[in-house]
Design a protein around this motif. Structure first.
Motif, PDB file in Angstrom:
ATOM      1  N   TYR A 179       0.787  -1.465   0.265  1.00 55.48           N
ATOM      2  CA  TYR A 179       0.062   0.480  -0.223  1.00 55.48           C
ATOM      3  C   TYR A 179       0.670   1.465  -0.124  1.00 55.48           C
ATOM      4  CZ  TYR A 179      -4.477  -3.238   0.095  1.00 55.48           C
ATOM      5  OH  TYR A 179      -5.442  -3.594   0.316  1.00 55.48           O
ATOM      6  N   GLU A 218      -0.649  -2.807 -11.117  1.00 54.41           N
ATOM      7  CA  GLU A 218      -1.093  -2.527  -9.724  1.00 54.41           C
ATOM      8  C   GLU A 218      -0.465  -0.572  -9.288  1.00 54.41           C
ATOM      9  OE1 GLU A 218      -1.580  -3.187  -5.138  1.00 54.41           O
ATOM     10  OE2 GLU A 218      -0.323  -4.813  -6.237  1.00 54.41           O
ATOM     11  N   LEU A 267      -9.333  -1.526  -1.678  1.00 56.15           N
ATOM     12  CA  LEU A 267      -9.370  -2.849  -2.732  1.00 56.15           C
ATOM     13  C   LEU A 267      -8.629  -3.023  -3.694  1.00 56.15           C
ATOM     14  CD1 LEU A 267     -13.718  -2.816  -2.455  1.00 56.15           C
ATOM     15  CD2 LEU A 267     -12.084  -4.472  -1.000  1.00 56.15           C
ATOM     16  N   PRO A 269      -5.192  -4.075  -5.029  1.00 56.73           N
ATOM     17  CA  PRO A 269      -5.004  -5.856  -4.572  1.00 56.73           C
ATOM     18  C   PRO A 269      -5.543  -6.476  -5.450  1.00 56.73           C
ATOM     19  CG  PRO A 269      -4.061  -5.215  -2.859  1.00 56.73           C
ATOM     20  CD  PRO A 269      -5.369  -4.248  -3.066  1.00 56.73           C
ATOM     21  N   TRP A 270      -7.105  -6.822  -5.193  1.00 58.20           N
ATOM     22  CA  TRP A 270      -7.584  -7.857  -5.839  1.00 58.20           C
ATOM     23  C   TRP A 270      -9.116  -7.462  -6.652  1.00 58.20           C
ATOM     24  CZ3 TRP A 270      -7.478  -6.492  -0.479  1.00 58.20           C
ATOM     25  CH2 TRP A 270      -7.470  -7.712   0.463  1.00 58.20           C
ATOM     26  N   ILE A 271      -8.505  -6.066  -7.266  1.00 54.63           N
ATOM     27  CA  ILE A 271      -9.024  -5.223  -8.623  1.00 54.63           C
ATOM     28  C   ILE A 271      -8.099  -6.153  -9.512  1.00 54.63           C
ATOM     29  CG2 ILE A 271      -9.676  -3.639  -9.401  1.00 54.63           C
ATOM     30  CD1 ILE A 271     -11.158  -2.739  -7.219  1.00 54.63           C
ATOM     31  N   ARG A 273      -5.685  -8.286  -9.427  1.00 59.58           N
ATOM     32  CA  ARG A 273      -5.730  -9.666  -9.201  1.00 59.58           C
ATOM     33  C   ARG A 273      -7.007 -10.292 -10.805  1.00 59.58           C
ATOM     34  NH1 ARG A 273      -3.127 -10.604  -4.389  1.00 59.58           N
ATOM     35  NH2 ARG A 273      -5.180 -10.826  -3.444  1.00 59.58           N
ATOM     36  N   GLY A 274      -8.051  -9.751 -10.373  1.00 60.96           N
ATOM     37  CA  GLY A 274      -9.306  -9.775 -11.396  1.00 60.96           C
ATOM     38  C   GLY A 274      -9.182  -9.849 -12.846  1.00 60.96           C
TER      39      GLY A 274
END
Length: 556
Positions: A179, A218, A267, A269-271, A273-274
């Motif tokens: 972050y 990222e 959110l 990191p998850w966005i 990866r998605g």
């Protein structure tokens, strides 16, 4: 010295890219023409219409900064209210994502730089054909070619910088700190957009950095979030000298993007990866997929942010009202200055000028109601107060006319299409006629002032005829206002009919008074002067209002 030259190459290629985008944008605006104006006219219906319409206009103009500054100008003029401006700001955020898709689909996926020079040659051939349609097509082709050529040079210059300096190795070193990296690259995005005054240019830099492998996806996504926030500075700067509502609209733009950061950053990191998993499933990955991935993230972020925030528009209104209080010395109504107009974007500037002319028409309509009411006010103090308001409105109309004519003259100096030039001529005539309507309102007020000063009265028949004349004049002004806003065949035809009736009735009163002055021994000259003054003012009001309405027939 070599490093300096390479840095200047980067600066020059950015300038070439931005100039090409500007040229293409202005050509697309000229091509859109009336459709762009009609789209802007539908913006104030519902939040969905506001968002969709503004997104479409921003995608056409290819500049969210231009559109948001224009929205601030509309709010400052009172053309749209804060609630409507909030929906329009959301739409501008969504529309600007079209730039990333254009770059991803054309500027990075294929190497169009090899055909840039032939495209410029083809575009120049169209420009030489002289007809507006071909010149517009030529300008669009030249702008597109320059944009792609600037993009190719920018990629090459940045690659050379990377090979000969450790600049991008520093960025890479700070790209994997979780972050902390997200926060750092978010701030870099804000700073770059604030300096370059173009989120499009910053998106280009971000895509190049990611595609070349200097920063991970990222970090690029974090820069995109920063670019969304950085582009809001332009509207806030434009609103510094504006009224409170305009400053609140500009501040909402910042608040909206900050609200997006509050959910997107945790959110992220998850966005990321998605999106990576989604593209891996399609067989696209690595450098080839990076432009499309960033474009999808850019659009997805703004779309989801709109979905999350659109249901809370009343709450946002209360929040910005609390955070941006009214200035103690600010009047309730302020005159719109058109300094914030899109002079570099003729079609948008024309929309803003048209709306100011329509606003001026509404002002003189209110002025007529004041002047008309003087004929029935009995109390001296009330009469004086209303009369002073008429004179105040006259001063305002003079000032607005000067500012609007000056603004229209600056639009005229641009390279405009024939259609835009005709529309400019109509607006020049309209603002001149509306200013004459203001002067005729003053004459009407003075006629009633003379009646009041000498305590004159008319018989029942004359009062009824005067009331009919004033009623028709009011209708002519109302038709002028409605035809400026949304002209129709029925409205224009009715304006012609009302104008004819006003002319017949005022000429009849005028002829009767001239005959009475010769034939009647007990004729009262002062009463005749009042009647002639009212009839003359109404005749001029009717003619000017009819002319403005009839000119709008070209919009049909």
């Amino acid at each position: 010295m070599e490093i300096l030259i390479r840095i200047l190459n980067i600066v020059g290629s950015l300038g070439l890219f931005l100039y090409g985008m500007k040229l293409m944008s202005e050509a697309l605006q000229r091509a859109a023409g009336g459709r762009l104006r009609r789209t802007m006219g539908r913006m104030v219906a519902t939040p969905t219409a506001q968002i969709a319409s503004t997104a479409a206009v921003t995608a056409t103009v290819q500049s969210s900064s231009a559109v948001t500054v224009m929205i601030v100008g509309f709010v400052n003029a009172g053309i749209v209210n804060l609630r409507q401006a909030i929906g329009m700001m959301m739409g501008a955020n969504l529309g600007t994502t079209a730039t990333a898709w254009i770059l991803a689909l054309f500027g990075f996926t294929f190497d169009f730089s090899v055909i840039s020079i032939p495209l410029i040659g083809l575009g120049f051939a169209f420009v030489l054909l002289r007809r507006d349609r071909y010149r517009t097509m030529g300008d669009a082709l030249i702008g597109f070619a320059l944009m792609l050529f600037g993009l190719a040079v920018l990629q090459s210059a940045m690659s050379a910088i990377a090979l000969h300096t450790g600049l991008f190795r520093v960025l890479t070193a700070y790209a994997d700190l979780g972050y902390l990296s997200v926060s750092l690259f978010l701030l870099i995005g804000v700073a770059l957009t604030a300096v370059l005054q173009s989120s499009s240019a910053t998106i280009v830099l971000t895509i190049i950095l990611c595609q070349s492998g200097w920063i991970p996806f990222e970090a690029g996504a974090a820069m995109v979030l920063g670019e969304n926030l950085g582009t809001t500075l332009t509207a806030n700067w434009a609103a510094i000298a504006a009224n409170t509502s305009a400053r609140r609209a500009a501040f909402f733009h910042t608040l909206f993007n900050v609200a997006g950061l509050l959910w997107a950053v945790p959110l992220l990191p998850w966005i990321v990866r998605g999106i990576v998993a989604l593209f891996a499933g399609t067989g696209l990955s690595g450098a080839a997929a990076m432009p499309l991935m960033l474009a999808m993230f850019h659009t997805g972020f703004n779309f989801v942010n709109i979905l999350l925030c659109v249901g809370f528009i009343p709450q946002f209104m209360r929040l910005v009202t609390w955070l941006v209080p009214r200035r103690p010395d600010e009047t309730r109504r302020r005159l719109l200055t058109l300094e914030s107009g899109m002079l570099s974007s003729p079609e948008l500037a024309l929309i803003q000028a048209h709306n100011e002319v329509a606003n001026q028409a509404k002002r003189v309509f209110r002025m007529f109601d004041m002047a008309r009411s003087l004929g029935s006010i009995a109390q001296v103090q009330e009469f004086r107060a209303v009369y002073e308001r008429v004179e105040k409105y006259d001063r305002i109309t003079e000032r607005v006319e000067r500012e609007t004519v000056s603004f229209l003259a600056r639009i005229t100096a641009q390279d405009n299409s024939e259609r835009t030039t005709r529309r400019l001529q109509i607006l020049f005539r309209a603002i001149s006629r509306i200013e004459r309507i203001g002067k005729s309102n003053v004459r009407l007020a003075r006629a009633f002032g003379l009646k009041k000063e000498h305590d004159l009265w008319f018989n029942q028949e004359l009062r009824e005829r005067l009331e009919t004349l004033l009623g028709l004049t009011g209708e002519a002004l109302y038709l002028m206002v409605t035809n400026l806003d949304s002209p129709t065949d029925e409205g224009v035809e009715r304006a012609r009919e009302v104008g004819r009736q006003i002319g017949e009735l005022s000429d009849g009163l005028n002829d009767e008074q001239l005959r009475a002055a010769v034939d009647e021994a007990d004729y009262k000259p002062l009463a005749g002067i009042v009647l002639l003054g009212v009839a003359s003012a109404c005749r001029d009001l009717g003619r000017a209002a009819e002319s403005v309405s009839v000119d709008q027939a070209e919009e049909l």
